[in-house]
Structures are given as structure tokens and as C-alpha cells.
Design a protein around this motif. Sequence first.
Motif, mmCIF file in Angstrom:
data_model
loop_
_atom_site.group_PDB
_atom_site.id
_atom_site.type_symbol
_atom_site.label_atom_id
_atom_site.label_comp_id
_atom_site.label_asym_id
_atom_site.label_seq_id
_atom_site.Cartn_x
_atom_site.Cartn_y
_atom_site.Cartn_z
ATOM 1 N N ARG A 34 1.682 -2.077 0.263
ATOM 2 C CA ARG A 34 1.076 -2.702 1.450
ATOM 3 C C ARG A 34 0.172 -1.720 2.178
ATOM 4 N NH1 ARG A 34 2.197 -2.186 6.488
ATOM 5 N NH2 ARG A 34 4.247 -1.212 6.135
ATOM 6 N N LEU A 35 0.594 -0.477 2.288
ATOM 7 C CA LEU A 35 -0.218 0.530 2.961
ATOM 8 C C LEU A 35 -1.558 0.729 2.259
ATOM 9 C CD1 LEU A 35 2.516 3.210 3.738
ATOM 10 C CD2 LEU A 35 1.251 1.882 5.434
ATOM 11 N N VAL A 36 -1.513 0.792 0.945
ATOM 12 C CA VAL A 36 -2.753 0.973 0.173
ATOM 13 C C VAL A 36 -3.679 -0.215 0.372
ATOM 14 C CG1 VAL A 36 -3.732 1.174 -2.145
ATOM 15 C CG2 VAL A 36 -1.666 2.465 -1.548
ATOM 16 N N ASP A 92 -9.416 -2.370 5.291
ATOM 17 C CA ASP A 92 -10.005 -2.013 6.587
ATOM 18 C C ASP A 92 -10.997 -0.860 6.500
ATOM 19 O OD1 ASP A 92 -8.444 -3.963 7.717
ATOM 20 O OD2 ASP A 92 -6.846 -2.576 8.329
ATOM 21 N N LEU A 93 -11.089 -0.225 5.329
ATOM 22 C CA LEU A 93 -11.897 0.984 5.215
ATOM 23 C C LEU A 93 -13.396 0.713 5.369
ATOM 24 C CD1 LEU A 93 -11.401 3.969 4.903
ATOM 25 C CD2 LEU A 93 -11.490 3.701 2.420
ATOM 26 N N MET A 123 -19.195 2.546 2.595
ATOM 27 C CA MET A 123 -18.442 2.001 1.471
ATOM 28 C C MET A 123 -19.002 0.652 1.019
ATOM 29 S SD MET A 123 -14.338 1.343 1.277
ATOM 30 C CE MET A 123 -13.619 0.399 -0.069
ATOM 31 N N ARG A 124 -19.683 -0.057 1.924
ATOM 32 C CA ARG A 124 -20.229 -1.366 1.571
ATOM 33 C C ARG A 124 -21.261 -1.277 0.459
ATOM 34 N NH1 ARG A 124 -21.016 -2.700 7.972
ATOM 35 N NH2 ARG A 124 -18.781 -2.938 8.457
ATOM 36 N N ALA A 134 -9.602 7.026 6.219
ATOM 37 C CA ALA A 134 -8.410 6.609 5.474
ATOM 38 C C ALA A 134 -7.146 7.170 6.127
ATOM 39 C CB ALA A 134 -8.504 7.064 4.022
ATOM 40 N N LEU A 135 -7.186 8.433 6.514
ATOM 41 C CA LEU A 135 -6.026 9.041 7.168
ATOM 42 C C LEU A 135 -5.769 8.388 8.526
ATOM 43 C CD1 LEU A 135 -6.725 12.810 6.355
ATOM 44 C CD2 LEU A 135 -5.051 11.322 5.258
ATOM 45 N N ASP A 136 -6.839 8.068 9.252
ATOM 46 C CA ASP A 136 -6.673 7.427 10.559
ATOM 47 C C ASP A 136 -6.069 6.031 10.430
ATOM 48 O OD1 ASP A 136 -7.719 9.658 11.773
ATOM 49 O OD2 ASP A 136 -9.755 8.843 11.958
ATOM 50 N N LEU A 137 -6.490 5.301 9.395
ATOM 51 C CA LEU A 137 -5.946 3.959 9.177
ATOM 52 C C LEU A 137 -4.456 4.021 8.830
ATOM 53 C CD1 LEU A 137 -8.921 2.364 7.223
ATOM 54 C CD2 LEU A 137 -8.074 1.625 9.464
#
Length: 367
Positions: free
Chosen positions: A258-260, A266-267, A274-275, A332-335
Motif C-alpha cells: 500500500r505504501l508503494v 501521488d508522486l 515525472m509526467r 518520495a521520502l516526504d510522501l
Amino acid sequence: MSSHDTDMTAPRATGAADELVIRERLWGALADRDEYAAAATVFAAMDAGMTPEDVLLEVIAPVQRKVGTEWAADRISVAQEHAATAINDRVIAALAHHPAGKVPAHGGRVTLACVDGEWHALPARLLAEVLRLRGWQVDFLGAQVPTPHLIAHLHQHGPDVVALSCSIPTRLPNAHAATIACQSAGFPVLAGGAAFGRDGRFARQLGADAWAPDARTADERLRRGFPAVRRTFSRQPVNDLPHLADQEYTMVSRSAGRLVKSTVTDLEDSFPAMRAYSTPQRQHTVEDVAHIVDFLTVSLYTDDDALFADFITWTADILTARGIPAASLHPALDLLDAQLKEFPRSQRLLRTANDALAAVACPGASR
């Protein structure tokens, strides 16, 4: 020791310059995917006076490290890395059957296995061959040995000691379980491999009877022997690692999928570049996030800030080699931090990693 063993410890017939030339030839053979040229290179080295042990440790081992370095720098593909490793493995097998590599067994019996989930077998294979050259009877069980099957083997063959190999830190919980199982069955454990840390701190933390940083040291430690291990059936991981009592490791590991998924979803909003990613770049991103979660989880298991921070800065180097900004790791770390607000140790690990990443990208800076 036999006369052949004495020869192994004598001064080398080749110097550092000669070893460098031999390594370059072996690397060339691997790059050309030429197994026969690779084998001919090491056989010629032994014909010129190099001992089988030095071929293993001063030629094949450093060339294999170069294989990993070239992959990390994105100069060779995963397929090329696998091909090179397979050739090195077959060269080691050929060396073992070379007349110079045949040594009568006169020492104790060692069972050597890679822990469950550990598929990097070549370091263990090198250890197995060096121990055989030094007279040990070695049962090498190979990669990814399930702990129940390992214990069944021990009961059937009764070695003097078990050598456990682990290269990937995310397999440390499996190494811990295997260590406990072996000792509970009455067999001492010698730990080795990159996952245990350059100083062996995780081998000590997880309760191994001894740790060795390399094959020669492993032989020296084995020769000193081990006290008898008392069988026990009550030891649990939390006995060795009291911090596991907070259940953070268990809860985060169970929610890894789920975390991944949430982080990748949301990244794009947190990192708009990333788009424009291609399909392969997106797949790499998913894999990278999964690895981050895996390392966060094992860092919770060991409660070791440096383990996670070092992985993040290493990943930053990999991304840079791929042409992706290392700063993309911050979102990624912040999310993950936002999803793990109820987990104080996770927050500490993520904060430390973010600071380490900022220091690498902008020395002297922190977040």
C-alpha cells in the motif's frame, strides 16, 4: 597442513602489476561474453605460478566487484551483469576441477548457505572454494536456502559450524531467523557478506557466534573453533532486538504494498517532471520506491539510521547515472513521511535520510 596448503600461504609468484593485467584480461573476456577466454585466462595465471586461492581472491573477486560497479554506473545492463556473473561462476567451477585446485580434505566440516531470499551466490561460492583449498570439507548449498531445509540438512549431516552468507541488507530478517534456527538446533553460526556491514555490526546485533569480512579471515576464525551451542526452543527475534516490541517493523512491513502504491500515485503531483517519464522510467520509479520501502522496513528491524541513509545516498548516485535528478528522492521520502505520521522510528529514519540526501546534493545543507 599439506604441502599444497603451505604453498598457498607462500609469497605470491605474481606481483600487483601482473594481477592487474590478468584482471584486465578476465574483464575483457567477460565483456565479450567469452567463457573459454575467461577460463583460459585464469588457467594461464596458475600455469605462470599464481595460486588458485590468489586467482579466486585477487583476480575473480575484484573483477566481479567491477561488474557490480559498472552496472551501478549504468555502463552495462542487468543482462550483461548476469551474463558476466554466470561466466565467473563457471570459471570458478572449472578452477575447482583443475589439478592445482584439488586438495585433500583434512579439516572440519562446514555447511555454507545463502539465507532465504539471497540470490547473490558468488561471494559464498568464492568462500566455499577458498575453504576447500585450505582443507575444509564444505557443503555448499547455494543461493536462497529456505531455513527449514537448511535445518533438515544440518540434522542429517552434522557439520561443525554453519556459515551464513547475506549480501542484500533487506534479507537481514531472514538471516536473523536462520541464525536463531541453527543455534537452537545446536550449531554455531559464522556470518559473512556485505549485508552484515563493513564492521560486522549486524552480525553481532543478530546474535551470530562470529563474523568474518573475507574468506581468509573466515578460515582463521574457523580454525579457532567454537564453544558448544546449547539447544533452545524459546528464543525469538525480539529477545535479540527489544525495539521490535513496538510493532513498527511488523506494521510497516505488512503495509509495504500500500505504501508503494500510494507513493507512486501521488508522486506526479509532488514531482511534476515525472509526467514526462517514458514507460521504462516509470517502471524504474516503481521499483525504486519499492526498494526504498524495503530498506525502510529492514532499517526498522535493525533500528539503524545509517543503513537507510546510506541506501538513499547510494540510490541518488544510481539515479544520477541514469540521468534522473537525485532531488527526485525528496518527494518520495516526504510522501512516505506523511503516510507514517503515527510511527516515530519511521519518521526518524526518513528525516535522517532526507538530511543525508540534502547534504549529498548540496554539501552543508539540510532539510
